[in-house]
Design an enzyme around this catalytic site. Sequence first.
Site, mmCIF file in Angstrom:
data_model
loop_
_atom_site.group_PDB
_atom_site.id
_atom_site.type_symbol
_atom_site.label_atom_id
_atom_site.label_comp_id
_atom_site.label_asym_id
_atom_site.label_seq_id
_atom_site.Cartn_x
_atom_site.Cartn_y
_atom_site.Cartn_z
ATOM 1 C CG HIS A 62 -0.198 -0.053 2.535
ATOM 2 N ND1 HIS A 62 0.293 1.062 3.178
ATOM 3 C CD2 HIS A 62 0.132 -1.112 3.316
ATOM 4 C CE1 HIS A 62 0.881 0.707 4.298
ATOM 5 N NE2 HIS A 62 0.813 -0.608 4.411
ATOM 6 C CG ASP A 63 -0.508 4.303 1.256
ATOM 7 O OD1 ASP A 63 -1.286 5.162 0.796
ATOM 8 O OD2 ASP A 63 -0.846 3.476 2.137
ATOM 9 N N GLY B 259 5.137 -1.067 2.396
ATOM 10 C CA GLY B 259 4.305 0.120 2.314
ATOM 11 C C GLY B 259 5.068 1.432 2.360
#
Length: 258
Positions: free
Chosen positions: A121-122, A139
């Site tokens: 994520h991200d 992440g």
Amino acid sequence: MSKIHPSSIVSESAELASNVEIGPFAVVEDGVTVGAGCKIGSHAKICRGVSMGENNTVDHGAVIGGDPQDLSFDPKTESGVVIGNDNTFREYVTINRSTEAEGNTTVGDRNFLMAVSHLAHDVLVGNDNILANNVMIAGHVRVGNRVFFGGGTAIHQFIHVGDFAMTQGNCGMTRDIPPYCVVHKINQLSGLNVVGLRRGGFTREERKDIKLAYSLVLNSKFTREEALEQADEIEWSPAGAKLVEAVRSPSSKGILTR
């Protein structure tokens, strides 16, 4: 005209360009946008919140936009994945959506992710990068341009990976990888990516400047503060300045040095 296999499941709210190809048993969820020339392979899944540009290939079993692997994440959060153009995602690649409301995991253009590689994520990935098999990017990592990750590389969350960096297979990094550098094992800096710089079109003068910057701020007897003070007295090319600035302004994890 799109070629959509009858066994695939494509949401009526998905926006597909006219010549998209979708293979057997693939799934395209609500609100997905897929640009012209994209090919979605068999058993691949494009999850809600994904926006994909043109001429991307998603191979068999890949999952783009799945929920973050974060125990605190609320699946009701509206977030997504934004992908540019001309990327290749081989078999079983996984890319997780952002943990932030209205946030995105972002992939640029012309990236090649080999089988079973993972973007958490991200993550922010630039252009023209290669991830060999089983590369694991945690992440909030930021990856520049023209980076090569050897197979099995593991990158810790929040770190920065500079342009033209290169990792040896099966290495693990918990600190920033400086631009133009090669790394190996666990947080070990090998030297400059000399071959990559030549292939990347850097002039002799630029390569000389990068080498000087490397020797001063990453491989000298001075403290980092002393090295940066000396660096401030030198008029760098943009290429050399990028390396100096990476050392001056690292992520919260710090940066690798010799």
